[in-house]
Design a protein around this motif. Sequence first.
Motif, mmCIF file in Angstrom:
data_model
loop_
_atom_site.group_PDB
_atom_site.id
_atom_site.type_symbol
_atom_site.label_atom_id
_atom_site.label_comp_id
_atom_site.label_asym_id
_atom_site.label_seq_id
_atom_site.Cartn_x
_atom_site.Cartn_y
_atom_site.Cartn_z
ATOM 1 N N THR A 103 56.253 75.154 5.483
ATOM 2 C CA THR A 103 55.531 74.823 4.197
ATOM 3 C C THR A 103 54.952 75.733 2.653
ATOM 4 O OG1 THR A 103 54.043 73.492 5.145
ATOM 5 C CG2 THR A 103 53.522 73.563 3.636
ATOM 6 N N VAL A 104 55.053 76.782 3.216
ATOM 7 C CA VAL A 104 55.278 77.876 2.657
ATOM 8 C C VAL A 104 56.328 78.606 2.003
ATOM 9 C CG1 VAL A 104 54.704 80.374 2.243
ATOM 10 C CG2 VAL A 104 52.937 78.735 3.335
ATOM 11 N N GLN A 105 57.317 79.194 2.937
ATOM 12 C CA GLN A 105 58.728 78.696 2.796
ATOM 13 C C GLN A 105 59.132 77.933 1.617
ATOM 14 O OE1 GLN A 105 61.028 79.223 6.815
ATOM 15 N NE2 GLN A 105 61.018 81.055 6.854
ATOM 16 N N GLY A 106 58.909 76.671 2.413
ATOM 17 C CA GLY A 106 59.989 75.277 0.922
ATOM 18 C C GLY A 106 58.849 75.676 -0.349
ATOM 19 N N VAL A 107 57.546 75.905 -0.173
ATOM 20 C CA VAL A 107 57.398 76.330 -1.487
ATOM 21 C C VAL A 107 57.789 76.684 -2.289
ATOM 22 C CG1 VAL A 107 54.875 76.550 -2.382
ATOM 23 C CG2 VAL A 107 54.983 74.937 -0.891
ATOM 24 N N ILE A 108 57.976 78.622 -2.070
ATOM 25 C CA ILE A 108 58.589 79.561 -2.028
ATOM 26 C C ILE A 108 59.951 79.093 -2.614
ATOM 27 C CG2 ILE A 108 59.214 81.758 -1.525
ATOM 28 C CD1 ILE A 108 57.497 82.404 -0.002
ATOM 29 N N SER A 109 60.626 78.539 -1.950
ATOM 30 C CA SER A 109 62.332 78.297 -2.253
ATOM 31 C C SER A 109 61.949 77.249 -3.359
ATOM 32 C CB SER A 109 62.838 77.263 -1.232
ATOM 33 O OG SER A 109 62.442 75.601 -1.249
ATOM 34 N N GLN A 110 60.843 76.563 -4.433
ATOM 35 C CA GLN A 110 60.885 76.130 -5.150
ATOM 36 C C GLN A 110 59.949 76.243 -6.243
ATOM 37 O OE1 GLN A 110 57.804 72.695 -4.145
ATOM 38 N NE2 GLN A 110 59.204 71.667 -3.218
ATOM 39 N N PHE A 111 59.944 77.504 -5.801
ATOM 40 C CA PHE A 111 59.595 77.997 -6.779
ATOM 41 C C PHE A 111 60.483 79.590 -7.245
ATOM 42 C CE2 PHE A 111 55.113 76.764 -6.654
ATOM 43 C CZ PHE A 111 54.767 76.217 -7.044
ATOM 44 N N GLN A 112 61.492 80.074 -6.381
ATOM 45 C CA GLN A 112 62.829 80.473 -6.961
ATOM 46 C C GLN A 112 63.270 80.448 -7.810
ATOM 47 O OE1 GLN A 112 64.745 80.990 -2.746
ATOM 48 N NE2 GLN A 112 63.406 82.743 -2.559
ATOM 49 N N SER A 113 64.136 81.627 -8.735
ATOM 50 C CA SER A 113 64.780 81.544 -10.206
ATOM 51 C C SER A 113 65.744 80.436 -9.545
ATOM 52 C CB SER A 113 65.236 82.627 -10.554
ATOM 53 O OG SER A 113 65.712 83.284 -9.563
ATOM 54 N N ASN A 114 66.662 80.031 -10.975
ATOM 55 C CA ASN A 114 67.993 79.206 -10.428
ATOM 56 C C ASN A 114 69.127 80.257 -9.391
ATOM 57 O OD1 ASN A 114 67.017 76.699 -10.773
ATOM 58 N ND2 ASN A 114 68.189 77.731 -13.446
ATOM 59 N N PRO A 115 69.698 80.463 -8.919
ATOM 60 C CA PRO A 115 70.807 81.011 -8.411
ATOM 61 C C PRO A 115 71.766 81.073 -9.620
ATOM 62 C CG PRO A 115 70.691 79.200 -6.762
ATOM 63 C CD PRO A 115 69.653 78.955 -8.472
ATOM 64 N N LYS A 116 72.558 82.081 -8.941
ATOM 65 C CA LYS A 116 73.174 82.576 -10.460
ATOM 66 C C LYS A 116 74.526 81.375 -10.349
ATOM 67 C CE LYS A 116 73.285 87.497 -9.764
ATOM 68 N NZ LYS A 116 73.814 88.643 -9.055
ATOM 69 N N GLY A 117 74.654 81.731 -11.622
ATOM 70 C CA GLY A 117 76.173 80.161 -11.180
ATOM 71 C C GLY A 117 75.423 79.303 -12.131
#
Length: 137
Positions: A103-117
């Motif tokens: 769950t924590v990994q899912g939340v973190i992945s939602q808040f990460q900045s957009n990947p390059k490209g």
Amino acid sequence: MGKSLHPKVKEFKEFVRKHPKIVKDVRNGNANWQDLFEDWYLLGEEDTRWSVYKDAENNSDNGTDKEDKSKNGWFDQVGDLVKKMDANQLQSHINNINEVLGTVQGVISQFQSNPKGTSVTNETRTKPSHPFSFRKD
């Protein structure tokens, strides 16, 4: 080679000879000579700091037994914990922790900045700079 030791160093060496457990502590890494000498020089031979070594001298046979018992005591405690451990309960706790981490990994992945490209969408460009719009009535 004609240098002789300072009288205080000679006295400290004699003190160490009287208390061989000091040498054992230094060799085991529990103490170092500089700190021991400074304590001896500042506190003196009769300070309570040396009572550990004096007791060990009086009960030299019991000192090693106490160390062995304390080491065995630690192993016994670990053995008791392993015996008391319920495998099903442990597995349940591990599963719960795994779910929480997912769950924590899912939340973190939602808040990460957009990947390059990836480009910024029009919605994010047209949003007002102020989140609240106040109007007069």
